[in-house]
Write an enzyme that holds these catalytic residues in place. Structure first.
Site, PDB file in Angstrom:
ATOM      1  N   LEU A 234       0.836  -1.205   0.000  1.00 50.66           N
ATOM      2  CA  LEU A 234       0.000   0.000   0.000  1.00 50.66           C
ATOM      3  C   LEU A 234       0.871   1.255   0.000  1.00 50.66           C
ATOM      4  O   LEU A 234       1.659   1.463   0.926  1.00 50.66           O
ATOM      5  CB  LEU A 234      -0.897   0.013   1.243  1.00 50.66           C
ATOM      6  CG  LEU A 234      -1.724  -1.254   1.485  1.00 50.66           C
ATOM      7  CD1 LEU A 234      -2.619  -1.063   2.712  1.00 50.66           C
ATOM      8  CD2 LEU A 234      -2.547  -1.605   0.257  1.00 50.66           C
TER       9      LEU A 234
ATOM     10  N   ALA B 227      -0.526   4.471  -1.579  1.00 40.81           N
ATOM     11  CA  ALA B 227      -1.320   5.484  -2.269  1.00 40.81           C
ATOM     12  C   ALA B 227      -1.427   6.779  -1.477  1.00 40.81           C
ATOM     13  O   ALA B 227      -1.726   7.829  -2.028  1.00 40.81           O
ATOM     14  CB  ALA B 227      -2.721   4.937  -2.547  1.00 40.81           C
TER      15      ALA B 227
ATOM     16  N   ARG C  12       1.640  13.844   7.251  1.00 44.99           N
ATOM     17  CA  ARG C  12       2.490  14.209   8.384  1.00 44.99           C
ATOM     18  C   ARG C  12       3.937  14.518   7.984  1.00 44.99           C
ATOM     19  O   ARG C  12       4.705  15.030   8.782  1.00 44.99           O
ATOM     20  CB  ARG C  12       2.440  13.086   9.439  1.00 44.99           C
ATOM     21  CG  ARG C  12       1.084  13.013  10.140  1.00 44.99           C
ATOM     22  CD  ARG C  12       0.874  11.685  10.854  1.00 44.99           C
ATOM     23  NE  ARG C  12       0.516  10.606   9.919  1.00 44.99           N
ATOM     24  CZ  ARG C  12       0.219   9.361  10.293  1.00 44.99           C
ATOM     25  NH1 ARG C  12       0.253   9.024  11.557  1.00 44.99           N
ATOM     26  NH2 ARG C  12      -0.104   8.444   9.389  1.00 44.99           N
TER      27      ARG C  12
ATOM     28  N   LYS D 143       5.143  10.554   0.384  1.00 40.07           N
ATOM     29  CA  LYS D 143       5.970  10.035   1.481  1.00 40.07           C
ATOM     30  C   LYS D 143       6.939   8.951   1.040  1.00 40.07           C
ATOM     31  O   LYS D 143       8.119   8.983   1.406  1.00 40.07           O
ATOM     32  CB  LYS D 143       5.056   9.503   2.587  1.00 40.07           C
ATOM     33  CG  LYS D 143       5.811   8.780   3.680  1.00 40.07           C
ATOM     34  CD  LYS D 143       4.955   8.573   4.914  1.00 40.07           C
ATOM     35  CE  LYS D 143       3.914   7.521   4.744  1.00 40.07           C
ATOM     36  NZ  LYS D 143       3.133   7.315   5.969  1.00 40.07           N
TER      37      LYS D 143
ATOM     38  N   GLY E 142      -8.570   5.076   3.056  1.00 38.49           N
ATOM     39  CA  GLY E 142      -8.159   4.140   4.114  1.00 38.49           C
ATOM     40  C   GLY E 142      -7.459   2.901   3.572  1.00 38.49           C
ATOM     41  O   GLY E 142      -7.540   2.591   2.390  1.00 38.49           O
TER      42      GLY E 142
ATOM     43  N   GLY F  68      -1.656   1.473  15.665  1.00 34.42           N
ATOM     44  CA  GLY F  68      -2.857   0.765  16.087  1.00 34.42           C
ATOM     45  C   GLY F  68      -2.471  -0.179  17.218  1.00 34.42           C
ATOM     46  O   GLY F  68      -1.405  -0.781  17.203  1.00 34.42           O
TER      47      GLY F  68
ATOM     48  N   ASN G 242      55.918  17.294 -11.351  1.00 30.56           N
ATOM     49  CA  ASN G 242      55.666  18.159 -10.198  1.00 30.56           C
ATOM     50  C   ASN G 242      54.917  19.399 -10.674  1.00 30.56           C
ATOM     51  O   ASN G 242      55.385  20.119 -11.550  1.00 30.56           O
ATOM     52  CB  ASN G 242      56.977  18.564  -9.539  1.00 30.56           C
ATOM     53  CG  ASN G 242      56.705  19.349  -8.269  1.00 30.56           C
ATOM     54  OD1 ASN G 242      56.432  18.776  -7.222  1.00 30.56           O
ATOM     55  ND2 ASN G 242      56.733  20.663  -8.363  1.00 30.56           N
TER      56      ASN G 242
ATOM     57  N   ALA H 179      58.688  29.348 -12.980  1.00 28.74           N
ATOM     58  CA  ALA H 179      57.644  29.944 -12.149  1.00 28.74           C
ATOM     59  C   ALA H 179      57.051  31.163 -12.847  1.00 28.74           C
ATOM     60  O   ALA H 179      57.758  31.954 -13.458  1.00 28.74           O
ATOM     61  CB  ALA H 179      58.225  30.346 -10.797  1.00 28.74           C
TER      62      ALA H 179
HETATM   63  C1  UD1 Z   1      -1.374   1.987   9.864  1.00 29.70           C
HETATM   64  C2  UD1 Z   1      -2.357   1.080  10.599  1.00 29.70           C
HETATM   65  C3  UD1 Z   1      -1.941   0.983  12.052  1.00 29.70           C
HETATM   66  C4  UD1 Z   1      -0.533   0.461  12.144  1.00 29.70           C
HETATM   67  C5  UD1 Z   1       0.430   1.282  11.304  1.00 29.70           C
HETATM   68  C6  UD1 Z   1       1.764   0.590  11.206  1.00 29.70           C
HETATM   69  C7  UD1 Z   1      -4.523   1.422   9.508  1.00 29.70           C
HETATM   70  C8  UD1 Z   1      -5.844   2.063   9.571  1.00 29.70           C
HETATM   71  N1  UD1 Z   1      -3.695   1.653  10.511  1.00 29.70           N
HETATM   72  O1  UD1 Z   1      -1.494   3.271  10.443  1.00 29.70           O
HETATM   73  O2  UD1 Z   1      -2.809   0.101  12.735  1.00 29.70           O
HETATM   74  O3  UD1 Z   1      -0.110   0.460  13.481  1.00 29.70           O
HETATM   75  O4  UD1 Z   1      -0.068   1.454   9.967  1.00 29.70           O
HETATM   76  O5  UD1 Z   1       2.725   1.383  10.557  1.00 29.70           O
HETATM   77  O6  UD1 Z   1      -4.245   0.665   8.590  1.00 29.70           O
HETATM   78  N2  UD1 Z   1      -2.488   3.996   2.313  1.00 29.70           N
HETATM   79  C9  UD1 Z   1      -3.083   3.845   1.082  1.00 29.70           C
HETATM   80  N3  UD1 Z   1      -4.346   4.322   0.912  1.00 29.70           N
HETATM   81  C10 UD1 Z   1      -5.045   4.917   1.906  1.00 29.70           C
HETATM   82  C11 UD1 Z   1      -4.416   5.071   3.169  1.00 29.70           C
HETATM   83  C12 UD1 Z   1      -3.146   4.585   3.342  1.00 29.70           C
HETATM   84  O7  UD1 Z   1      -2.485   3.314   0.156  1.00 29.70           O
HETATM   85  O8  UD1 Z   1      -6.173   5.304   1.652  1.00 29.70           O
HETATM   86  C13 UD1 Z   1      -1.122   3.516   2.481  1.00 29.70           C
HETATM   87  C14 UD1 Z   1      -0.145   4.613   2.796  1.00 29.70           C
HETATM   88  O9  UD1 Z   1       0.426   5.128   1.622  1.00 29.70           O
HETATM   89  C15 UD1 Z   1       0.880   3.937   3.681  1.00 29.70           C
HETATM   90  C16 UD1 Z   1       0.110   2.801   4.327  1.00 29.70           C
HETATM   91  O10 UD1 Z   1      -1.073   2.630   3.577  1.00 29.70           O
HETATM   92  O11 UD1 Z   1       1.958   3.391   2.947  1.00 29.70           O
HETATM   93  C17 UD1 Z   1      -0.246   3.076   5.795  1.00 29.70           C
HETATM   94  O12 UD1 Z   1      -0.959   4.284   5.883  1.00 29.70           O
HETATM   95  P1  UD1 Z   1      -0.711   5.322   7.054  1.00 29.70           P
HETATM   96  O13 UD1 Z   1      -1.607   6.464   6.849  1.00 29.70           O
HETATM   97  O14 UD1 Z   1       0.735   5.556   7.212  1.00 29.70           O
HETATM   98  O15 UD1 Z   1      -1.251   4.453   8.280  1.00 29.70           O
HETATM   99  P2  UD1 Z   1      -0.868   4.619   9.809  1.00 29.70           P
HETATM  100  O16 UD1 Z   1      -1.634   5.739  10.409  1.00 29.70           O
HETATM  101  O17 UD1 Z   1       0.585   4.597   9.992  1.00 29.70           O
HETATM  102 CA    CA Z   2       2.344   4.641   8.621  1.00 33.25          CA
END
Ligand code: UD1
Ligand code: CA
Length: 461
Positions: free
Chosen positions: A8, A10, A15, A22, A78, A140, A377, A423
């Site tokens: 994942l 996307a 932050r 990222k 999500g 989480g 040199n 020189a």
């Molecule tokens: C997520 C987990 C959390 C876990 C943590 C570990 C969820 C809801 N939470 O939180 O339980 O402890 O990772 O690092 O899954 N992404 C998508 N599409 C989206 C949202 C996110 O592709 O719609 C991808 C992001 O690009 C990223 C990854 O999913 O690479 C995780 O997303 P992020 O927002 O970093 O989740 P966390 O808040 O860290």
């Molecule tokens: Ca994360």
């Protein structure tokens, strides 16, 4: 059974507060997403599906060359929603499916393999990898009951009591196919962020009376997710520390490992010593018994054995033969080749030039587009005038030449074997072997002039 992996990536990584997605931020000089994909390769997955969304084209361009199928998540709703976008791409694969995030760059392949093995052994609907970091904030939390893992609660949805749970979700899971497909349909977005959370599949498994397994990752650093620049700097330190320890085990001395950066592709021979604040970037190699002193940066360069790089040098795309010495404060620009035992001293800049065995340019010189023979040199302040405002020209200095201080060699020009350039000479024509080239304004000495001036000044004052 062969794994299918879903990565994942996307999200935009709010932050990070960055114009760049990222997963493109660099860790040890390599984009985060490539660290993750590199950890996957040794598992030999049947297929890897990469979910992209935010600035997908930019992310895509750094993963060229990886065997991945890209699917798109137009709106980031999500992690559960992200996996849903991969359903079609995985429809023909039998599973199991491993899901991980593009922002956990410290993961080791063996750890992923142990998760896959544990999942195969347990026969659970889903196996989640957990960790026990010192500070669980942001992750989480794993809510356990007497019968095992019950569900995962996100930081933003957690009660004060739940926030105290130290066991966290690493965001890495293995799913059985049938369960994953049905659970993706069951996830709701009634939570603090209004998102479809993939971790909610755990509670859904429990509800369906299916087994949930959990594997604890021994090293919490490995599972670290990068969400902010602070996380990034911590990961950089951890990664560097690991690499530095490895090089020390291989016989390299690092006087202050905390300040030394060694790239992934760098190679270092035994008994080489790296002083504080040294950076070895890109495909840099150092032979055995080299000394690299403080503040030097070596990029994509190859050094032989017994090479000395004194303090504060910048060396790019260059080759340095055995026992050569560079610096302090020298700049070797791309295309520099230093012969065995040659010496480039302080405030000397060399570009696209070959310096022969045993030759020296010890102080304040510019050598560009030159071929310098052996035992030459080059005196202090010598300049190869290689640029006429339109084009670059070559300077050739044959073996055994002595170039006196402050000479200007106006290229194109050739200085023949064993010739002597006096020189201050401005050399605008070729000098034959063994000749003397001298261009000197006659010196005029006027007796008593300085004394008179000094006396006049004293009178006035
Ligand atoms: C997520 C987990 C959390 C876990 C943590 C570990 C969820 C809801 N939470 O939180 O339980 O402890 O990772 O690092 O899954 N992404 C998508 N599409 C989206 C949202 C996110 O592709 O719609 C991808 C992001 O690009 C990223 C990854 O999913 O690479 C995780 O997303 P992020 O927002 O970093 O989740 P966390 O808040 O860290
Ligand atoms: Ca994360």
């Amino acid at each position: 059974m062969k794994l299918t992996i879903i990565v994942l990536a996307a999200g935009m990584g709010t932050r990070m507060r960055s114009a760049m997605p990222k997963v493109l931020h660099l860790l040890a000089g390599k984009p985060l997403i490539r660290h993750v994909l590199d950890a996957i390769v040794p598992l030999g997955p049947e297929k890897t599906v990469l979910v992209l969304g935010h600035q997908a084209d930019r992310v895509r361009s750094v993963v060229e060359g990886y065997d991945v199928e890209v699917v798109y998540q137009a709106e980031q709703r999500g992690t559960g929603h992200a996996v849903r976008q991969a359903v079609e791409a995985i429809s023909s694969a039998p599973g199991p499916f491993m899901v991980l995030c593009g922002d956990t760059p410290l993961l080791a392949s063996e750890t992923l393999r142990s998760l896959a093995d544990a999942h195969a052994r347990s026969g659970a609907a889903v196996t989640v990898m957990t960790a026990m970091p010192d500070d669980p904030t942001g992750y989480g939390r794993i809510v356990r009951g007497r019968s095992g893992v019950l569900r995962i609660v996100e930081e933003k949805d957690a009660t004060t009591a739940q926030k105290k749970i130290r066991e966290v979700n690493t965001g890495i899971y293995c799913f059985e196919k049938k369960f994953l497909l049905s659970a993706l349909g069951g996830i709701k977005n009634k939570n603090a962020q209004g998102e479809y959370y993939l971790p909610d599949t755990i509670a859904l498994a429990r509800k369906g009376k299916r087994n949930v397994a959990a594997v604890l990752c021994d090293d919490p650093d490995e599972a670290m997710g990068i969400n902010s620049r602070i996380d990034l700097s911590q990961a950089e330190r951890i990664m560097q520390e690991r690499k530095n320890v490895r090089w020390m085990r291989e016989g390299v001395t690092l006087i202050d490992p905390a300040t030394v950066f060694i790239s992934d592709e760098a190679l270092i021979g035994r008994d080489t010593v790296l002083y504080p604040n040294v950076r070895l970037e890109g495909k840099t190699t150092l032979g055995e018994g080299c000394m690299v002193y403080s503040g030097s940066r070596v990029v994509d360069s190859a050094c032989g054995n017994g090479v000395t790089i004194k303090d504060c040098c910048v060396i790019e795309d260059s080759r340095i033969a055995d026992k050569a010495s560079v610096g302090p404060f020298a700049h070797l620009r791309p295309g520099t080749v230093l012969g065995p035992g040659s010496r480039i001293g302080n405030f000397v800049e060399v570009k696209k030039s070959v310096i022969g065995e045993g030759s020296k340019a010890n102080h304040l010189a510019y050598i560009g587009d030159a071929t310098v023979g052996r035992d030459v040199n080059i005196g202090a302040g010598v300049i190869t005038c290689n640029y006429d405002g339109f084009q670059k020209h070559q300077t050739i200095i044959e073996d055994g030449v002595f170039v006196g201080s402050d000479a200007q060699l106006v290229a194109p020009v050739r200085i023949g074997k064993d010739a002597l350039v006096a020189a201050g000479a401005t050399v605008t024509r070729d000098v034959p072997p063994e000749a003397l080239a001298i261009s000197r304004v006659p010196l005029d000495i006027r007796e008593g002039v300085s004394g008179r001036r000094k006396r006049m000044k004293q009178k006035k004052g």
